[in-house]
Enzyme design. Structure first.
Site: not given
Ligand code: NAP
Length: 286
Positions: A108, A111-112
């Site tokens: 992701c 997200c990261d």
């Protein structure tokens, strides 16, 4: 006026909350996935849907009313159930991928990606997700290598154009990930070993982040032993409807659609499921 409840599960809003721009949602030439999901939630609430934060761990489809057990211990009963559990990212299944998950290996980018400011990153895959993730990661990374097992991308042409024009992205064709190489103390990724699919030649590419974007699999755990499935785990519905193999259980979106898998087609199926459920309830005098 059917008193619907929506149990949100582990990732309220689903895959659209981990994406960025959506450019094929009707009425918006561009909309952010998370914003779209907040609007949908507000819309559902305004129409009288009760939204519950719980995770369903068991669904008893053997008798009506159906019962669903939540992680909270609550038991929900329903005369009709619409399954819209979506899909989740697939992994390659390499031991080194597993070992570094959360320590440099991710599925992701939204997200990261932030953790890789100024670093070199690789993305694995050739579909829309891989190309979108590679483009998004150029906001942070100094270089992004897109590793694909063929020399042709599955992603839409508009995304391919953007990818090819981006000076920070370098595609590496005909390669497969063999191994993620890293350190244990502190735990982190240092490189990937990739193999040429024809010659077998191994190359090592230095990188701090590995984003695996090789597609999605339907989240069918709740029903895989009771409903008819097809095409590798997608819930089978009667053609042109959302009716599953058990009367009163309906399925919509990525859980059942192995072809289109877009926000707009999933929303359309959601509408079909609501109408199918309403008709079912009327016929069964619930
Ligand atoms: P996808 O379209 O299935 O693409 C998966 C990619 O990963 C393919 O390029 C595939 O290679 C590669 N791959 C699969 N298994 C692999 C393996 N074991 N090793 C190496 N490579 C592997 O999946 P997706 O990109 O996640 O997209 C899923 C669906 O969501 C699609 O329908 C897509 O259109 C949709 N989506 C839409 C948007 C949007 O509209 N903006 C954004 C994201 C996703 P091959 O090409 O060689 O098979």
């Amino acid at each position: 006026m059917l008193n619907p409840i929506l149990v949100q599960g582990i990732e309220p809003g689903g895959q659209l909350t981990t994406t960025t721009e959506v450019e094929n949602w009707p009425g918006d030439s561009e909309v952010q996935g998370p914003d779209l999901m907040i609007r949908m939630q507000d819309h559902a609430k305004a129409m009288g849907c009760e939204i519950i934060g719980d995770i369903i761990t068991n669904l008893d489809t053997s008798k009506r009313p159906f019962t669903a057990t939540g992680d909270s211990g609550t038991i929900y009963t329903a005369d009709a159930v619409i399954l819209a559990t979506g899909a989740r990212a697939k992994w390659l299944g390499l031991p080194s991928e597993e070992a570094f998950k959360g320590f440099g290996v991710s599925a992701c980018a939204t997200c990261d990606g932030f953790f890789y400011r100024g670093q070199e990153i690789v993305v694995i895959g050739g579909g829309n997700t891989a190309v979108e993730e590679a483009l998004f990661l150029t906001n942070f990374a100094s270089k992004v290598t897109l590793i694909h097992r063929r020399d042709e991308l599955r992603a839409e042409k508009i995304l391919q154009d953007r990818l090819m024009k981006n000076p920070k992205i370098e595609p590496l064709w005909f390669h497969q990930l063999e191994e993620v190489v890293g350190e244990d103390n502190p735990k982190g990724v240092e490189a990937v070993r990739v193999k040429h699919v024809e010659t077998g030649e191994i190359t090592e590419i230095p990188c701090k982040g590995v984003f695996v974007a090789i597609g999605h699999a339907p989240a069918n755990e709740l029903v895989k032993d009771v409903l008819e499935l097809h095409n590798g785990g997608y819930v089978k519905v009667e053609a042109g409807s959302t009716r599953t193999s058990i009367p009163g259980i309906f399925a919509a979106g990525d859980l059942t659609d192995h072809v289109y898998r877009q926000a707009v087609t999933s929303a359309g199926m959601g509408c079909m499921a609501a109408l199918d459920a309403e008709k079912f309830l009327a016929e069964h005098d619930a």
